[in-house]
Design an enzyme around this catalytic site. Structure first.
Site, PDB file in Angstrom:
ATOM      1  N   LYS A 143       0.846  -1.189   0.000  1.00 52.53           N
ATOM      2  CA  LYS A 143       0.000   0.000   0.000  1.00 52.53           C
ATOM      3  C   LYS A 143       0.876   1.232   0.000  1.00 52.53           C
ATOM      4  O   LYS A 143       1.926   1.252   0.634  1.00 52.53           O
ATOM      5  CB  LYS A 143      -0.871   0.026   1.254  1.00 52.53           C
ATOM      6  CG  LYS A 143      -2.064  -0.882   1.168  1.00 52.53           C
ATOM      7  CD  LYS A 143      -2.957  -0.672   2.372  1.00 52.53           C
ATOM      8  CE  LYS A 143      -4.198  -1.527   2.262  1.00 52.53           C
ATOM      9  NZ  LYS A 143      -5.077  -1.337   3.415  1.00 52.53           N
TER      10      LYS A 143
ATOM     11  N   PHE B 291      -1.137   6.817  -2.074  1.00 53.15           N
ATOM     12  CA  PHE B 291      -2.201   7.058  -3.037  1.00 53.15           C
ATOM     13  C   PHE B 291      -3.198   5.916  -3.153  1.00 53.15           C
ATOM     14  O   PHE B 291      -4.303   6.079  -3.619  1.00 53.15           O
ATOM     15  CB  PHE B 291      -1.581   7.199  -4.426  1.00 53.15           C
ATOM     16  CG  PHE B 291      -1.512   8.588  -4.918  1.00 53.15           C
ATOM     17  CD1 PHE B 291      -2.579   9.136  -5.593  1.00 53.15           C
ATOM     18  CD2 PHE B 291      -0.383   9.348  -4.731  1.00 53.15           C
ATOM     19  CE1 PHE B 291      -2.515  10.411  -6.084  1.00 53.15           C
ATOM     20  CE2 PHE B 291      -0.301  10.624  -5.215  1.00 53.15           C
ATOM     21  CZ  PHE B 291      -1.362  11.167  -5.898  1.00 53.15           C
TER      22      PHE B 291
ATOM     23  N   GLY C 240      10.426  -7.309  -2.561  1.00 51.73           N
ATOM     24  CA  GLY C 240      10.152  -6.327  -1.512  1.00 51.73           C
ATOM     25  C   GLY C 240      11.069  -5.113  -1.602  1.00 51.73           C
ATOM     26  O   GLY C 240      11.913  -4.999  -2.492  1.00 51.73           O
TER      27      GLY C 240
ATOM     28  N   ASP D 256      13.215  11.769  -5.367  1.00 50.53           N
ATOM     29  CA  ASP D 256      12.752  11.137  -4.129  1.00 50.53           C
ATOM     30  C   ASP D 256      13.428   9.774  -3.954  1.00 50.53           C
ATOM     31  O   ASP D 256      12.779   8.775  -3.637  1.00 50.53           O
ATOM     32  CB  ASP D 256      11.227  10.993  -4.137  1.00 50.53           C
ATOM     33  CG  ASP D 256      10.663  10.747  -2.736  1.00 50.53           C
ATOM     34  OD1 ASP D 256      11.372  11.022  -1.748  1.00 50.53           O
ATOM     35  OD2 ASP D 256       9.513  10.276  -2.627  1.00 50.53           O
TER      36      ASP D 256
ATOM     37  N   ASP E 102       8.748   4.571  -8.187  1.00 51.59           N
ATOM     38  CA  ASP E 102       8.030   5.735  -7.675  1.00 51.59           C
ATOM     39  C   ASP E 102       8.557   7.043  -8.268  1.00 51.59           C
ATOM     40  O   ASP E 102       9.326   7.775  -7.633  1.00 51.59           O
ATOM     41  CB  ASP E 102       8.097   5.772  -6.140  1.00 51.59           C
ATOM     42  CG  ASP E 102       6.893   6.528  -5.588  1.00 51.59           C
ATOM     43  OD1 ASP E 102       6.288   7.291  -6.356  1.00 51.59           O
ATOM     44  OD2 ASP E 102       6.563   6.348  -4.410  1.00 51.59           O
TER      45      ASP E 102
END
Ligand SMILES: Nc1ncnc2c1ncn2[C@@H]1O[C@H](COP(=O)(O)OP(=O)(O)OP(=O)(O)O)[C@@H](O)[C@H]1O
Length: 469
Positions: A177, A180, A256, A300, A321
């Protein structure tokens, strides 16, 4: 050239070494089951996903659910006691704020506003005594639009739009999760290759830097990702936007977050060591080198935004991301990123343009943790405020660094040079002797081996999850 700068060693006055912690992550994962005994018997029909710090997610299983501050004469199912300290929110909440009711005949769900301050759905005031039907993805705020506290989510997993399900089978397996929305495992119906499907609510974000998120923001992320093709960067295959949701279909990366590797207890908070550290450093520098060569700045970079190809110790890392990425590296002024990985020129926030070197700083922070097991900058260090730690570039090299070569320490320090003009570019880093080692070569070979045709869906997925193709 690596510049040798004065390095501070551990001393009695040094701040304690703090553990690596997740930064800027919302606690949307803790599922608070209200009235557990009842929920055990009744299958939830929907969920209120808490999107404000301190508010967990609540399963809705009863036909009548009451939410408010509560009192002995006004019992509630959820009483907001966990956010009593959050005065900015708590003072607006009525004893009974709203209820959610399921019509027993039509099974439609309604929000009834009981509050004088009012409850809003998708920024529209409902008003005391009035109701509104709730639809999947609706935002619920209290008193003013900005005080969003819940997203209403239907529990059934079959509500994905046809535009998506025509091409992809979307399983209910949750990969993770984010601020967003959620990431689900799926596969392409055409060739049964596994994909990750990132479902994003285009209406809002819980991250401050995306507080006014709009579809355009996601479009930017998609546009940037479409331009990219590199084995150390997560690939995008498709993006489908229907009503409030965008579905980004991206490369499935099964190991992960790199963050989990860094905090794995087997490394005993001592870092991953010289050899493994360099194996990963090569991959990340190569990814950033590529990004900057095509005119993109990530803005980021942090361990939470790096995924591992699998659970093996030596895995392939993939940068992901791109929500804050900038397509044109000119004229970057926006204050963004994650504080403990944010370059000093951004922290200084003087409206001065900055360059892609901000990525090198963030990467320096990631590699500092990779080699040592503790963060270079953190709110938890008490010697200086975090902004000052970053602005002065003060670093502590504790005993963890004794097993790391001087050459590596110098490289990390070079990346964490406050003055961007002196900080190396990705090209400069890659051309150092440091990046010509056996571990870097082995990373290069493993990356090449990993570039194969997309794997087919696992057999279990094909038999148990497959819909008609
Ligand atoms: N391509 C992928 N393959 C497998 N799992 C993924 C993939 N992308 C994300 N995940 C999983 O989903 C989690 C959330 O990912 P996401 O990128 O949405 O998170 P986030 O970075 O917190 O969100 P945001 O986009 O708001 O910053 C990740 O931590 C990871 O566990």
């Amino acid at each position: 050239m690596v510049r040798e700068t004065k390095r501070r060693r551990s001393s009695a006055e040094k701040p304690i070494v703090v553990p690596v912690t997740r930064d800027d992550t919302m606690p949307v994962d803790e599922d608070l089951v209200v009235e557990e005994s009842q929920c055990a018997a009744l299958k939830p029909f929907a969920k209120l996903v808490g999107v404000r710090r301190g508010i967990s997610s609540i399963d809705l299983a009863d036909d009548h659910f009451v939410c408010g501050r509560g009192s002995h004469d006004a019992p509630t199912n959820f009483n907001f006691s966990t956010v009593a300290e959050d005065v900015g929110l708590y003072k607006f909440i009525s004893k009974i704020q709203f209820s959610i009711d399921r019509d027993t005949e039509t099974r439609r769900i309604y929000l009834h506003d009981h509050s004088r301050n009012g409850t809003l759905v998708n920024h529209e005031m409902i008003g005391k005594g009035l109701s509104r039907e709730l639809m999947n993805g609706d935002l619920i705020s209290i008193a003013i639009p900005a005080l969003i506290i819940f997203v209403y989510e239907r529990a059934d997993d079959n509500h994905h739009p046809e535009e998506l399900t025509n091409k992809y089978h979307v399983t209910s397996h949750l990969l993770g999760k984010g601020g967003f929305g959620k990431v689900l495992l799926g596969y392409k119906k055409s060739d049964r290759s596994v994909v990750a499907i990132k479902q994003l609510n285009t209406q809002f974000s819980t991250r401050c830097s995306r507080a006014i998120a709009k579809t355009r923001d996601i479009q930017n992320e998609v546009e940037v990702m479409k331009k990219l093709s590199h084995p150390n960067i997560v690939a995008i295959y498709d993006c489908i936007t229907v009503a409030k949701y965008s579905y980004m279909v991206i490369e499935y990366v099964g190991g992960g977050e790199f963050f989990s590797k860094l905090v794995d207890s087997k490394y005993n908070q001592m870092g991953l060591g010289e050899s493994l550290g360099k194996y990963f450093a090569f991959q990340l520098i190569d990814a950033v080198l590529y990004l900057h060569s095509v005119g993109i700045c990530h803005r980021d970079i942090k361990p939470e935004n790096i995924l591992c190809s699998n659970k093996a110790e030596r895995c392939i890392l993939k940068l992901t991301d791109f929500g804050m990425a900038k397509n044109s590296v000119n004229r970057m002024k926006t204050h963004c990123g994650t504080p403990s990985y944010c370059a000093p020129e951004i922290v200084a926030n003087q409206g001065v343009e900055y360059t892609p070197k901000v990525d090198i700083w963030s990467l320096g922070c990631v590699l500092f943790i990779t080699f040592s097991g503790y963060p270079p900058f953190s709110e938890e260090y008490t010697d200086l405020k975090m902004d000052e730690q970053v602005l002065t570039g003060r670093l502590f090299f504790h005993e963890q660094w004794h097993r790391i070569t001087d050459e590596t320490q110098n490289m990390i320090q070079w990346m964490l040079t406050v003055e961007p003009l002196i900080r190396p570019s990705a090209v400069e880093l890659m051309s150092t002797q440091w990046m010509k080692c056996a571990d870097c070569l082995s990373a290069k070979q493993d990356i090449l081996k990993s570039i194969q045709p997309i794997s087919a869906a696992p057999a279990a997925l094909q038999t148990t999850q497959a819909g008609p193709v």
